[in-house]
Design an enzyme around this catalytic site. Structure first.
Site, PDB file in Angstrom:
ATOM      1  N   HIS A  20       0.835  -1.205   0.000  1.00 32.03           N
ATOM      2  CA  HIS A  20       0.000   0.000   0.000  1.00 32.03           C
ATOM      3  C   HIS A  20       0.872   1.259   0.000  1.00 32.03           C
ATOM      4  CE1 HIS A  20      -3.674   2.306   1.060  1.00 32.03           C
ATOM      5  NE2 HIS A  20      -2.810   3.078   1.725  1.00 32.03           N
ATOM      6  N   GLU A  21       1.846   1.294   0.899  1.00 32.93           N
ATOM      7  CA  GLU A  21       2.718   2.469   0.994  1.00 32.93           C
ATOM      8  C   GLU A  21       3.616   2.596  -0.235  1.00 32.93           C
ATOM      9  OE1 GLU A  21       2.482   4.839   3.185  1.00 32.93           O
ATOM     10  OE2 GLU A  21       0.844   3.762   4.166  1.00 32.93           O
ATOM     11  N   HIS A  24       1.800   4.637  -2.801  1.00 33.60           N
ATOM     12  CA  HIS A  24       1.910   6.074  -2.555  1.00 33.60           C
ATOM     13  C   HIS A  24       3.291   6.600  -2.960  1.00 33.60           C
ATOM     14  CE1 HIS A  24      -1.923   6.283  -0.645  1.00 33.60           C
ATOM     15  NE2 HIS A  24      -1.585   5.631   0.448  1.00 33.60           N
TER      16      HIS A  24
END
Length: 451
Positions: A20-21, A24
């Site tokens: 997920h990170e 980003h």
């Protein structure tokens, strides 16, 4: 064993959060937002190395990671300085256009979906072992006489083979569970095979408020053929072995394994067991001990096991994408059940319970074989990844979905939002998310006390 489950769970959950990170991070670099730090894990940095403008870290707590973008908290300084807007400094988070910030916010959940597709594609490409039961059923009312369930009211009977629900074929109990669990309080057309005839019924699953799932009051039929006997169990002491077929217990016919629950209702101290071994009829006695009103003979019964078809690379990708979409839609549908009066302490899982569940699934799989362990864990991680995507897209402050809402409002207004509005929005989000976390952890504690 608990420690192993927790370690496996931390590792698995860490992978999902890290992905997920990473979404980003890559999106920020793509749209021109400077990233100051990218960490694997949280807490104190154990190792760090600066490459270009980015400091890469390995931190103490191995649960996911984080991406620290330049200027992402500048709205707080602007709020404290009573500025009317955040200064659009090039290279900072708020220096980027709202559309670019939307791309960065959406990239985290999007990468979770990509991860799920990749994992499921690999699993379907190499194939995996499935342990299941067939589609024959036993009515709960036959185990607990006097009670009535939707299956009884709809006309189903013990021994029926459910061949389709809502027009979808049901080859095994997984297929049946999926249709029933996701359609509480809806009339479902069910087609069964009974004594060589095909019959049609309509059953309306009730809502199980402890889980949010639909239920109709059925067990799944398992022939009472022993597949394994636990070491030191009453079954082993009684001399039972793998391959034995139990025919009667305490004088009662034993046509299916769940009949054991009916026999135990009176808590007999000794079971007189008739069984067949290599074509011979035999008998033994098993002495039971009861804990909190329940006892276990210590035997497992034979299930259906098969290896799934191996898909070509393209076929596996298509299958992985379809399974991801199917899980995504089912998860969204299940989320809606949270608002229908269910027991949230049972249905809402926090990080502790999720970590335990990931580790439990992995440990159980590895207990069968290395391949089963990896496939079980991978399938569950894909599910968690999809759930993380959905949760983060909710239009709540602090979450990615809430950020996207703010940036869309900014596009519509055609001017930066006042720092006071952003601060108020974020503050509400922190309170909501923190409250939800406390509630979930409370539920986790209750969950672990029952282990």
């Amino acid at each position: 064993m608990l420690v192993v489950k927790i370690l496996l769970g931390l590792f698995g959950l860490g992978i999902v959060v890290f992905v997920h990170e990473l979404g980003h991070f890559l999106a920020a670099r793509l749209v021109g937002i400077d990233v100051e730090a990218f960490s694997i894990g949280w807490g104190k940095a154990l190792f760090k190395k600066k490459v270009g403008a980015v400091e890469y870290r390995v931190s103490m707590f191995p649960i996911g990671g984080y991406c620290k973008m330049r200027g992402e908290h500048e709205f707080q300084e602007a709020y404290e300085n009573q500025a009317k807007s955040v200064a659009p400094v090039p290279g900072t988070f708020y220096g980027a256009t709202p559309l670019r910030r939307i791309v960065v916010a959406f990239a985290g959940p999007f990468f979770n979906i990509l991860f799920a597709i990749l994992v499921l594609s690999v699993i379907w490409g190499i194939g995996f072992e499935v342990t299941t039961l067939d589609n024959r059923i036993v009515l709960v009312s036959d185990i607990n006489p006097g009670e009535s369930y939707p299956a009884d009211q709809g006309g189903l009977k013990t021994g029926d083979r459910i061949i389709s629900i809502n027009g979808k074929a049901t080859a095994n109990y997984h297929d049946i569970q999926e249709q029933i669990a996701t359609n509480p309080e809806k009339n479902l057309p069910i087609q069964v095979e009974r004594a060589g005839r095909t019959l049609d019924f309509t059953v309306r699953p009730s809502l199980d408020k402890s889980s949010g799932a639909g239920k109709i009051g059925i067990y799944f039929w398992s022939d009472p053929i022993i597949s394994s006997v636990a070491e030191g169990s009453p079954g082993e002491i009684a001399g039972l072995r793998s391959g034995d077929r139990i025919t009667r217990i305490n004088g009662e016919d034993f046509p299916y394994s769940v009949a054991f629950f009916r026999i135990l209702k009176d808590q007999p101290p000794v079971l007189a067991i008739d069984y067949e071994r290599d074509g011979r009829s035999m008998q033994t006695d098993a002495v039971l001990s009861y804990t909190n009103g329940s006892a276990d003979l210590g035997v497992s019964y034979a299930a259906i096991q098969f290896h799934t078809t191996r898909f070509s690379p393209l076929g596996a990708l298509i299958k992985g994408a379809r399974e991801t979409w199917k899980t995504f839609t089912l998860s969204v549908k299940s989320f809606g059940l949270l608002f229908r009066g269910i027991d949230l302490t049972q249905a809402v899982s926090g990080p502790v319970r999720i970590t335990y569940m990931v580790g439990d699934v992995a440990a159980e799989g590895f207990g069968q074989s290395i391949g089963a362990g990896f496939s079980s864990m991978a399938n569950f991680l894909a599910l968690i990844s999809i759930a993380l995507c959905i949760m983060n897209l909710l239009p709540l402050p602090v979450l990615d979905g809430g950020q996207i809402v703010l940036f869309i409002v900014e596009i519509i207004k055609r001017k930066p939002l006042h720092p006071r509005i952003i601060n108020a929005f974020q503050t509400v989000g922190v309170v909501l998310v923190f409250g939800l976390m406390l509630f979930a952890v409370f539920g986790d504690i209750l969950f672990l006390t029952r282990r």
